[in-house]
Design a protein around this motif. Structure first.
Motif, PDB file in Angstrom:
ATOM      1  N   ALA A  60       0.855  -1.183   0.000  1.00  0.00           N
ATOM      2  CA  ALA A  60       0.000   0.000   0.000  1.00  0.00           C
ATOM      3  C   ALA A  60       0.893   1.237   0.000  1.00  0.00           C
ATOM      4  CB  ALA A  60      -0.894  -0.013   1.235  1.00  0.00           C
ATOM      5  N   PRO A  61       0.398   2.351  -0.551  1.00  0.00           N
ATOM      6  CA  PRO A  61       1.214   3.572  -0.651  1.00  0.00           C
ATOM      7  C   PRO A  61       1.837   3.992   0.678  1.00  0.00           C
ATOM      8  CG  PRO A  61      -0.845   3.838  -1.826  1.00  0.00           C
ATOM      9  CD  PRO A  61      -0.907   2.496  -1.140  1.00  0.00           C
ATOM     10  N   GLU A  62       1.048   3.867   1.780  1.00  0.00           N
ATOM     11  CA  GLU A  62       1.603   4.318   3.067  1.00  0.00           C
ATOM     12  C   GLU A  62       2.764   3.426   3.513  1.00  0.00           C
ATOM     13  OE1 GLU A  62      -1.549   3.568   2.491  1.00  0.00           O
ATOM     14  OE2 GLU A  62      -2.377   2.213   3.995  1.00  0.00           O
ATOM     15  N   VAL A  63       2.671   2.120   3.160  1.00  0.00           N
ATOM     16  CA  VAL A  63       3.772   1.213   3.488  1.00  0.00           C
ATOM     17  C   VAL A  63       4.995   1.599   2.673  1.00  0.00           C
ATOM     18  CG1 VAL A  63       4.565  -1.183   3.374  1.00  0.00           C
ATOM     19  CG2 VAL A  63       2.211  -0.663   4.074  1.00  0.00           C
ATOM     20  N   GLU A  64       4.748   1.897   1.401  1.00  0.00           N
ATOM     21  CA  GLU A  64       5.835   2.290   0.514  1.00  0.00           C
ATOM     22  C   GLU A  64       6.510   3.561   1.046  1.00  0.00           C
ATOM     23  OE1 GLU A  64       6.031   1.998  -4.321  1.00  0.00           O
ATOM     24  OE2 GLU A  64       4.096   1.857  -3.332  1.00  0.00           O
ATOM     25  N   ASP A  65       5.702   4.518   1.489  1.00  0.00           N
ATOM     26  CA  ASP A  65       6.238   5.761   2.046  1.00  0.00           C
ATOM     27  C   ASP A  65       7.074   5.469   3.283  1.00  0.00           C
ATOM     28  OD1 ASP A  65       4.976   7.123   0.062  1.00  0.00           O
ATOM     29  OD2 ASP A  65       3.347   7.904   1.310  1.00  0.00           O
ATOM     30  N   GLY A  66       6.544   4.556   4.120  1.00  0.00           N
ATOM     31  CA  GLY A  66       7.271   4.200   5.336  1.00  0.00           C
ATOM     32  C   GLY A  66       8.616   3.588   5.005  1.00  0.00           C
ATOM     33  N   ALA A  69      11.001   6.143   3.762  1.00  0.00           N
ATOM     34  CA  ALA A  69      11.547   6.935   4.867  1.00  0.00           C
ATOM     35  C   ALA A  69      12.670   6.176   5.560  1.00  0.00           C
ATOM     36  CB  ALA A  69      10.433   7.263   5.866  1.00  0.00           C
ATOM     37  N   ILE A  70      12.462   4.870   5.754  1.00  0.00           N
ATOM     38  CA  ILE A  70      13.491   4.046   6.404  1.00  0.00           C
ATOM     39  C   ILE A  70      14.760   4.007   5.547  1.00  0.00           C
ATOM     40  CG2 ILE A  70      14.091   1.676   7.061  1.00  0.00           C
ATOM     41  CD1 ILE A  70      11.092   1.347   7.852  1.00  0.00           C
ATOM     42  N   PHE A  71      14.533   3.766   4.231  1.00  0.00           N
ATOM     43  CA  PHE A  71      15.692   3.705   3.335  1.00  0.00           C
ATOM     44  C   PHE A  71      16.420   5.041   3.306  1.00  0.00           C
ATOM     45  CE2 PHE A  71      13.364   0.208   0.891  1.00  0.00           C
ATOM     46  CZ  PHE A  71      14.031  -0.785   1.585  1.00  0.00           C
ATOM     47  N   ALA A  72      15.640   6.137   3.292  1.00  0.00           N
ATOM     48  CA  ALA A  72      16.239   7.465   3.265  1.00  0.00           C
ATOM     49  C   ALA A  72      17.082   7.679   4.524  1.00  0.00           C
ATOM     50  CB  ALA A  72      15.144   8.528   3.166  1.00  0.00           C
ATOM     51  N   ALA A  73      16.549   7.187   5.678  1.00  0.00           N
ATOM     52  CA  ALA A  73      17.267   7.336   6.938  1.00  0.00           C
ATOM     53  C   ALA A  73      18.574   6.560   6.926  1.00  0.00           C
ATOM     54  CB  ALA A  73      16.379   6.886   8.090  1.00  0.00           C
ATOM     55  N   GLY A  75      20.374   6.123   4.286  1.00  0.00           N
ATOM     56  CA  GLY A  75      21.293   6.711   3.333  1.00  0.00           C
ATOM     57  C   GLY A  75      20.927   6.468   1.886  1.00  0.00           C
ATOM     58  N   ARG A  76      20.582   5.217   1.538  1.00  0.00           N
ATOM     59  CA  ARG A  76      20.208   4.950   0.146  1.00  0.00           C
ATOM     60  C   ARG A  76      19.196   3.822   0.077  1.00  0.00           C
ATOM     61  NH1 ARG A  76      23.205   0.430  -1.690  1.00  0.00           N
ATOM     62  NH2 ARG A  76      24.809  -0.126  -0.213  1.00  0.00           N
ATOM     63  N   PRO A  77      18.394   3.816  -1.004  1.00  0.00           N
ATOM     64  CA  PRO A  77      17.380   2.759  -1.157  1.00  0.00           C
ATOM     65  C   PRO A  77      18.056   1.398  -1.291  1.00  0.00           C
ATOM     66  CG  PRO A  77      17.033   4.527  -2.759  1.00  0.00           C
ATOM     67  CD  PRO A  77      18.359   4.762  -2.099  1.00  0.00           C
ATOM     68  N   GLY A  78      17.440   0.380  -0.675  1.00  0.00           N
ATOM     69  CA  GLY A  78      17.951  -0.972  -0.816  1.00  0.00           C
ATOM     70  C   GLY A  78      19.230  -1.196  -0.039  1.00  0.00           C
ATOM     71  N   ALA A  79      19.485  -0.392   0.964  1.00  0.00           N
ATOM     72  CA  ALA A  79      20.718  -0.495   1.734  1.00  0.00           C
ATOM     73  C   ALA A  79      20.616  -1.549   2.834  1.00  0.00           C
ATOM     74  CB  ALA A  79      21.071   0.852   2.347  1.00  0.00           C
ATOM     75  N   ALA A  80      19.573  -2.359   2.787  1.00  0.00           N
ATOM     76  CA  ALA A  80      19.337  -3.322   3.862  1.00  0.00           C
ATOM     77  C   ALA A  80      20.363  -4.439   3.898  1.00  0.00           C
ATOM     78  CB  ALA A  80      17.927  -3.910   3.717  1.00  0.00           C
ATOM     79  N   GLU A  81      21.091  -4.674   2.806  1.00  0.00           N
ATOM     80  CA  GLU A  81      22.027  -5.799   2.762  1.00  0.00           C
ATOM     81  C   GLU A  81      23.297  -5.544   3.595  1.00  0.00           C
ATOM     82  OE1 GLU A  81      20.829  -7.335  -1.666  1.00  0.00           O
ATOM     83  OE2 GLU A  81      22.074  -5.562  -1.423  1.00  0.00           O
TER      84      GLU A  81
END
Ligand SMILES: [Zn+2]
Length: 81
Positions: A60-66, A69-73, A75-81
């Motif tokens: 859902a859009p709100e999940v995507e936004d969340g 926000a986490i990825f932005a915090a 530093g970069r998208p997909g930085a979970a690895e």
């Protein structure tokens, strides 16, 4: 006893558990004696499994936004690895 055609026709319904109990019983009984239909359902379940995985609905859009926000915090998208 159901025919192979009837089993094939209701196969998706049967595999989704949406078939009425008597129908499921009929399919089950048929599969006990018909190797062709067992093989057919096995293939179909594999196909449906793959399709399901491919068709997982996007969040859902709100999940995507969340997540954004986490990825932005971090530093970069997909930085979970
Ligand atoms: Zn059959």
């Amino acid at each position: 006893m159901l025919t192979c055609h009837q089993v094939a026709e209701g196969a998706t319904e049967y595999m989704e558990g949406a078939a009425p109990p008597m129908r499921r019983l009929g399919v089950w009984a048929h599969l006990r004696v018909c190797r062709n239909c067992r093989e057919y359902l096995r293939q179909l379940s594999r196909t449906i499994g793959l399709a399901r995985r491919a068709l997982v609905p996007p969040p859902a859009p709100e999940v995507e936004d969340g997540l954004a926000a986490i990825f932005a915090a971090q530093g970069r998208p997909g930085a979970a690895e």
